[in-house]
Design a protein around this motif. Structure first.
Motif, PDB file in Angstrom:
ATOM      1  N   CYS A 141       0.838  -1.194   0.000  1.00 33.49           N
ATOM      2  CA  CYS A 141       0.000   0.000   0.000  1.00 33.49           C
ATOM      3  C   CYS A 141       0.878   1.251   0.000  1.00 33.49           C
ATOM      4  O   CYS A 141       1.765   1.402   0.846  1.00 33.49           O
TER       5      CYS A 141
ATOM      6  N   TRP B   3     -11.845   3.532  -0.647  1.00 38.52           N
ATOM      7  CA  TRP B   3     -10.420   3.256  -0.446  1.00 38.52           C
ATOM      8  C   TRP B   3     -10.075   1.760  -0.603  1.00 38.52           C
ATOM      9  O   TRP B   3      -9.135   1.397  -1.305  1.00 38.52           O
TER      10      TRP B   3
ATOM     11  N   HIS C 268      -8.240  -1.786   6.580  1.00 38.46           N
ATOM     12  CA  HIS C 268      -7.919  -1.718   5.151  1.00 38.46           C
ATOM     13  C   HIS C 268      -7.623  -3.084   4.529  1.00 38.46           C
ATOM     14  O   HIS C 268      -8.207  -3.451   3.512  1.00 38.46           O
TER      15      HIS C 268
ATOM     16  N   ASN D 115       0.427   1.358  -4.981  1.00 42.25           N
ATOM     17  CA  ASN D 115      -0.539   2.384  -5.396  1.00 42.25           C
ATOM     18  C   ASN D 115      -0.162   3.746  -4.813  1.00 42.25           C
ATOM     19  O   ASN D 115       0.710   3.853  -3.949  1.00 42.25           O
TER      20      ASN D 115
HETATM   21 ZN    ZN Z   1      -3.977   0.245   0.318  1.00 40.48          ZN
END
Ligand code: ZN
Ligand code: 5CA
Length: 423
Positions: free
Chosen positions: A44, A237, A266, A82
């Motif tokens: 991430c 998200w 997440h 990302n």
């Molecule tokens: Zn992420």
């Protein structure tokens, strides 16, 4: 999107060992796969509304060790990262400061690129910003559309935009019986942590408090994209990371990583999305998380304002390689506090290594290479690897034992290829 330029990785004799990593869900060390499989890694990335601090750098240097250990073991690696340039925190900051959100994201991503270059972090193969990609995803690839999950639940209220009868779309987590098995939290803890990390447990009309946003319909003043049957809006998200990982890494993400603050919600949510999208029980093989770096008694974070920036340390005269050595002095999995004394110790250590490696001869380097390989294969144990380099350097400066011509050169290549430190 372009990432940053790759540092050279010198070649080494022989090859590294199978890397074992701590898996957060299993709570145990797990071997990564063999050389015949391409390693698939999703880490991430930053939310680009503020400059890179040492906590971010710690995370990316930690995963850089993994990539280097895999390459040394002879594996092909596909690494995806990302940039969260479509999410509330960035848009809010842009609004507060009267900046265009694209300019804010681009300028902060540029700073990140230069910090990563200075720290000799290998770039990802795919560096993906959802603002650039999302526009075409829902139409081109159904596997990456928020409409694809059979779980999507449109909310009739709260919408805006051109077809107000279409509401925001939430995932229905109840169709995924494995949701919640990774983070080991009680239901009430999940709701609490969700609320603290961008979630909206109290939003009226949701099926369940934890259901995450998939598609947020257009609001006045917010950027939006054509979401096909969902109308105009922007992705949530967790679905962003799930879609980027699914698109570039195929059916199995061997390692999904980030800092420990991403374990829940997440990574639990994005794995759940992948599970449903891919109709497979285990789309992620290993969940791996770095510890939190703090400063002045608190976790380093944008919201607390206790940031130590890589770029500021370097501007104040720190050698980026000393910054890197200072990060590697801590095991990636542990929490630690940045201090100026820690950076000074890392600077001395780098100086010791440089003096020792400057000679034409020194103690044999092959045993050191083996020790560093063993340390990295054992859950990326960088403190152990650094201690082995210290031992070699002290012996070299003391002239201990048989002096081998060319040994310092192999030490320099070992430290560069495996630890990313250029001497
Ligand atoms: Zn992420
Ligand atoms: N864009 C999301 C992930 S999709 C995000 O968490 N962005 S971030 O900018 O807040 O953090 C970027 C990375 O650094 C994440 O992997 C996060 O877990 C990690 N990180 C953030 N703060 C710290 C810290 N104080 N110590 C260690 N790692 C941190």
């Amino acid at each position: 999107m372009h990432s940053w330029s790759a540092p050279d990785v010198p070649s080494l004799p022989g090859h590294g060992l199978t890397v074992h990593l701590h898996d957060t869900a299993a709570g145990a060390l797990t071997p990564t796969r063999g050389t015949d499989e391409t390693a698939t890694l999703y880490v991430c990335g930053i939310t680009p509304y503020d400059a890179t601090h040492l906590g971010h750098a710690n995370t990316y240097v930690g995963f850089d060790l993994l990539v280097r250990a895999w390459l040394d073991a002879g594996r092909k690696v596909t690494y995806v990262q990302n940039v969260t340039d479509v999410d509330d925190p960035l848009l809010e900051r842009a609004e507060q400061t009267g900046t265009d959100w694209r300019e804010l994201a681009e300028s902060q991503t540029d700073l990140f690129r230069s910090d990563m270059t200075a720290l000799r972090v290998l770039p990802p193969d795919h560096y993906v910003a959802p603002s650039r990609r999302w526009i075409s995803w829902p139409r081109r690839s159904s596997a990456c559309s928020p409409t694809a999950p059979p779980t999507a639940v449109p909310l009739p209220e709260g919408a805006g935009g051109d077809t107000p009868e279409l509401g925001d779309v939430y995932a229905d987590l109840s169709v995924d019986p494995l949701f919640g098995t990774g983070a080991h939290l009680q239901p009430d803890q999940m709701i609490e942590v969700f609320a603290e990390n961008g979630g909206d447990p109290d939003r009226q009309g949701k099926r369940h408090a934890l259901d995450p946003l998939l598609w947020r319909r257009t609001r006045v003043g917010e950027p939006d994209w054509d979401g096909g049957s969902l109308g105009r809006g922007r992705p949530g998200w967790h679905i962003e990371c799930a879609c980027i990982a699914g698109k570039h890494l195929g059916s199995l993400v061997e390692v999904q990583g980030g800092g420990r603050d991403l374990i829940f919600p997440h990574h639990e949510m994005s794995e759940s999305h992948l599970r449903v999208l891919r109709d497979t029980p285990a789309p992620v093989m290993i969940h791996n998380h770095g510890g939190m770096v703090g400063h002045e008694g608190e976790k380093m974070s944008k919201s607390l304002g206790n940031l130590v920036l890589v770029s500021e340390l370097v501007a104040a005269g720190a050698d980026p390689m000393a910054v890197r050595v200072g990060l590697l002095a801590h095991h990636y999995h542990s929490d630690w506090e940045y201090t100026d004394a820690g950076l000074a110790a890392a600077t001395d250590r780098l100086d010791l290594w440089r003096r020792a490696a400057a000679g034409e001869s020194g103690p044999a380097a092959e045993p050191l290479l083996q020790q560093v390989r063993e340390a990295l294969a054992d859950d990326l144990d960088s403190p152990r690897a650094l201690a082995a380099v210290d031992d070699w350097a002290r012996a070299a400066l003391a002239g201990d034992g048989e002096q081998v011509q060319g040994a310092p050169d192999l030490v320099r290549r070992t430290v560069d290829a495996l630890l990313g430190v250029a001497l």
